[in-house]
Design a protein around this motif. Structure first.
Motif, short mmCIF file in Angstrom:
data_model
loop_
_atom_site.label_atom_id
_atom_site.label_comp_id
_atom_site.label_asym_id
_atom_site.label_seq_id
_atom_site.Cartn_x
_atom_site.Cartn_y
_atom_site.Cartn_z
N UNK A 93 16.64 -4.89 4.86
CA UNK A 93 15.96 -4.16 5.93
C UNK A 93 14.49 -4.50 5.80
N UNK A 94 13.89 -4.97 6.89
CA UNK A 94 12.51 -5.44 6.85
C UNK A 94 11.70 -4.73 7.93
N UNK A 95 10.55 -4.18 7.55
CA UNK A 95 9.65 -3.55 8.53
C UNK A 95 8.81 -4.66 9.16
N UNK A 96 8.85 -4.74 10.47
CA UNK A 96 8.11 -5.77 11.21
C UNK A 96 7.07 -5.12 12.10
N UNK A 97 6.01 -5.85 12.44
CA UNK A 97 4.99 -5.27 13.32
C UNK A 97 5.51 -5.00 14.74
N UNK A 98 6.53 -5.76 15.15
CA UNK A 98 7.17 -5.51 16.44
C UNK A 98 8.61 -6.01 16.35
N UNK A 99 9.46 -5.49 17.21
CA UNK A 99 10.86 -5.86 17.17
C UNK A 99 11.05 -7.30 17.60
N UNK B 24 0.83 -1.21 0.00
CA UNK B 24 0.00 0.00 0.00
C UNK B 24 0.86 1.26 0.00
N UNK B 25 2.01 1.19 -0.71
CA UNK B 25 2.89 2.34 -0.85
C UNK B 25 3.86 2.55 0.29
N UNK B 26 3.79 1.75 1.34
CA UNK B 26 4.66 1.89 2.50
C UNK B 26 5.77 0.84 2.42
N UNK B 27 7.02 1.29 2.56
CA UNK B 27 8.16 0.38 2.46
C UNK B 27 8.03 -0.77 3.44
N UNK B 28 8.20 -1.99 2.92
CA UNK B 28 8.14 -3.18 3.77
C UNK B 28 9.50 -3.84 3.88
N UNK B 29 10.30 -3.79 2.79
CA UNK B 29 11.63 -4.39 2.80
C UNK B 29 12.51 -3.69 1.78
N UNK B 30 13.81 -3.61 2.09
CA UNK B 30 14.79 -2.93 1.27
C UNK B 30 16.01 -3.83 1.15
N UNK B 31 16.57 -3.96 -0.07
CA UNK B 31 17.82 -4.69 -0.27
C UNK B 31 18.95 -3.69 -0.39
N UNK B 32 20.08 -3.97 0.29
CA UNK B 32 21.21 -3.03 0.29
C UNK B 32 22.51 -3.81 0.41
N UNK B 33 23.51 -3.41 -0.34
CA UNK B 33 24.82 -4.06 -0.26
C UNK B 33 24.80 -5.48 -0.81
N UNK B 34 25.69 -6.31 -0.30
CA UNK B 34 25.77 -7.68 -0.78
C UNK B 34 25.04 -8.67 0.10
N UNK C 174 7.28 2.51 16.85
CA UNK C 174 8.14 1.44 17.31
C UNK C 174 8.31 0.34 16.28
N UNK C 175 7.67 0.50 15.12
CA UNK C 175 7.76 -0.51 14.07
C UNK C 175 8.73 -0.04 12.99
N UNK C 176 9.99 0.01 13.34
CA UNK C 176 11.00 0.48 12.40
C UNK C 176 11.49 -0.63 11.50
N UNK C 177 12.57 -0.35 10.78
CA UNK C 177 13.17 -1.34 9.90
C UNK C 177 14.26 -2.06 10.68
N UNK C 178 14.27 -3.38 10.59
CA UNK C 178 15.24 -4.20 11.31
C UNK C 178 16.29 -4.68 10.34
#
Length: 115
Positions: free
Chosen positions: A81-87, A67-77, A104-108
């Motif tokens: 980075x994955x957004x989770x509902x809780x840490x 829905x337009x909100x970042x859920x996961x990002x690939x970076x480097x080798x 509190x639901x940042x990218x891990x």
């Protein structure tokens, strides 16, 4: 591909990706007009997380969004980075980036390619 929308939930991530972004140069690895900032194999792993979600080329970084909100990002080798509902438990979290909305639901930071 389109870029990640400029929504409040994406603002800190977009700011970071803008700083990382490098316009494509001859001889480099082109990703929608930008230098690719991850290994192509990691893009495949990113797609495997949510095969029906779009992969958005954002300043040279592949991002999947719900829905337009970042859920996961690939970076480097070796970094997703994955957004989770809780840490997750401390043993699973290497680093957590704060959620832009203060929920509190940042990218891990995870290392899926690490042996």
């Amino acid at each position: 591909m389109t870029q990640l929308p400029d929504l409040p939930q994406n603002s800190e991530l977009l700011s970071l990706l803008r700083r990382w972004g490098v316009p494509h140069k001859p001889g480099g690895c082109d990703y929608e007009g930008w230098e690719l900032h991850t290994h192509p194999d990691l893009v495949t792993r990113l797609v495997d997380l949510a095969p029906t979600w779009p992969v958005l080329a954002t300043f040279g970084v592949p991002v999947i969004a719900a829905k337009g909100i970042a859920a996961a990002v690939a970076r480097g080798t070796d970094t997703l980075l994955v957004r989770l509902p809780e840490a997750p438990t401390a043993s699973l979290a290497r680093q957590t980036l704060p959620a832009p909305d203060g929920s509190g639901r940042g990218l891990v930071l995870a290392r899926p390619m690490a042996g």
